[in-house]
Design an enzyme around this catalytic site. Structure first.
Site, PDB file in Angstrom:
ATOM      1  N   ASP A 147      16.253  23.580 -33.012  1.00 11.98           N
ATOM      2  CA  ASP A 147      16.606  24.900 -32.302  1.00 11.98           C
ATOM      3  C   ASP A 147      18.312  24.844 -32.357  1.00 11.98           C
ATOM      4  O   ASP A 147      18.789  23.991 -31.612  1.00 11.98           O
ATOM      5  CB  ASP A 147      15.948  25.262 -31.047  1.00 11.98           C
ATOM      6  CG  ASP A 147      16.400  26.547 -30.491  1.00 11.98           C
ATOM      7  OD1 ASP A 147      17.024  27.201 -30.936  1.00 11.98           O
ATOM      8  OD2 ASP A 147      15.607  26.973 -29.472  1.00 11.98           O
TER       9      ASP A 147
ATOM     10  N   CYS B 150      29.162  16.718 -32.089  1.00 18.14           N
ATOM     11  CA  CYS B 150      28.497  17.354 -30.878  1.00 18.14           C
ATOM     12  C   CYS B 150      27.749  18.660 -31.122  1.00 18.14           C
ATOM     13  O   CYS B 150      26.498  18.692 -30.662  1.00 18.14           O
ATOM     14  CB  CYS B 150      29.597  17.797 -30.048  1.00 18.14           C
ATOM     15  SG  CYS B 150      30.396  16.497 -28.985  1.00 18.14           S
TER      16      CYS B 150
ATOM     17  N   GLY C 127      29.192  23.731 -42.233  1.00 14.45           N
ATOM     18  CA  GLY C 127      30.274  23.030 -41.570  1.00 14.45           C
ATOM     19  C   GLY C 127      31.341  23.808 -40.913  1.00 14.45           C
ATOM     20  O   GLY C 127      31.207  24.980 -40.216  1.00 14.45           O
TER      21      GLY C 127
ATOM     22  N   LYS D  64      33.345  28.575 -37.632  1.00 17.39           N
ATOM     23  CA  LYS D  64      32.226  27.699 -37.873  1.00 17.39           C
ATOM     24  C   LYS D  64      31.243  28.627 -38.715  1.00 17.39           C
ATOM     25  O   LYS D  64      30.872  29.567 -38.723  1.00 17.39           O
ATOM     26  CB  LYS D  64      31.365  27.661 -36.384  1.00 17.39           C
ATOM     27  CG  LYS D  64      32.531  27.082 -35.466  1.00 17.39           C
ATOM     28  CD  LYS D  64      31.688  26.853 -33.976  1.00 17.39           C
ATOM     29  CE  LYS D  64      31.957  28.340 -33.624  1.00 17.39           C
ATOM     30  NZ  LYS D  64      30.997  28.398 -32.131  1.00 17.39           N
ATOM     31  N   LEU D  65      30.573  27.526 -39.632  1.00 20.05           N
ATOM     32  CA  LEU D  65      29.999  28.074 -40.867  1.00 20.05           C
ATOM     33  C   LEU D  65      28.622  27.632 -40.940  1.00 20.05           C
ATOM     34  O   LEU D  65      27.742  27.611 -41.934  1.00 20.05           O
ATOM     35  CB  LEU D  65      30.637  27.662 -42.201  1.00 20.05           C
ATOM     36  CG  LEU D  65      32.030  28.119 -42.423  1.00 20.05           C
ATOM     37  CD1 LEU D  65      32.673  27.344 -43.511  1.00 20.05           C
ATOM     38  CD2 LEU D  65      32.208  29.610 -42.524  1.00 20.05           C
ATOM     39  N   GLY D  66      28.079  27.354 -39.714  1.00 20.17           N
ATOM     40  CA  GLY D  66      26.675  26.716 -39.370  1.00 20.17           C
ATOM     41  C   GLY D  66      26.338  25.505 -40.465  1.00 20.17           C
ATOM     42  O   GLY D  66      27.209  24.533 -40.183  1.00 20.17           O
TER      43      GLY D  66
ATOM     44  N   GLY E  34      26.587  25.855 -31.414  1.00 21.66           N
ATOM     45  CA  GLY E  34      27.982  26.265 -31.511  1.00 21.66           C
ATOM     46  C   GLY E  34      28.928  25.967 -30.052  1.00 21.66           C
ATOM     47  O   GLY E  34      30.053  25.549 -30.135  1.00 21.66           O
ATOM     48  N   ASP E  35      28.244  26.154 -28.956  1.00 21.54           N
ATOM     49  CA  ASP E  35      28.897  25.815 -27.840  1.00 21.54           C
ATOM     50  C   ASP E  35      29.081  24.338 -27.708  1.00 21.54           C
ATOM     51  O   ASP E  35      30.267  23.836 -27.223  1.00 21.54           O
ATOM     52  CB  ASP E  35      28.041  26.086 -26.569  1.00 21.54           C
ATOM     53  CG  ASP E  35      27.723  27.624 -26.340  1.00 21.54           C
ATOM     54  OD1 ASP E  35      28.609  28.525 -26.741  1.00 21.54           O
ATOM     55  OD2 ASP E  35      26.701  28.098 -25.618  1.00 21.54           O
TER      56      ASP E  35
END
Length: 94
Positions: A58, A90, A35, A30-32, A63-64
């Site tokens: 926020d 999501c 993407g 995951k790259l924030g 990530g979850d």
């Protein structure tokens, strides 16, 4: 993975390949805001740009939420590209 690669994103594929050789069927990075990248045995590598968010409040939990969407899509039989797509959606919804 970024730290393992010494800050070089170009090395992500090599690191993912090495990780897959250790046993997992899938590797996801995951790259924030950039993407996510995903690799799987027998599936083409996937890059999904982040879903645009008009006004992020926020990022806690994004990530979850990505992981939940990704796993749910895979459990429903989706391929790697679809799972990353659902995960990105999501994650942006948080």
């Amino acid at each position: 993975m970024e730290k393992l690669a010494g800050g070089e994103r170009a090395r992500h594929p090599a690191l993912a390949t090495a990780l897959l050789e250790l046993g997992p069927a899938i590797a996801v990075v995951k790259l924030g805001a950039e993407g996510a990248l995903a690799w799987g045995h027998g599936e083409a590598p996937v890059h999904r740009a982040a879903v645009p968010v008009a006004q992020p409040l926020d990022p806690v939990g994004a990530g979850d939420a990505f992981c939940a969407g990704f796993i749910a899509a895979r459990l429903e039989g989706g391929d790697l590209a679809w799972a990353v797509e659902i995960g990105a959606i999501c994650g942006a919804a948080v």
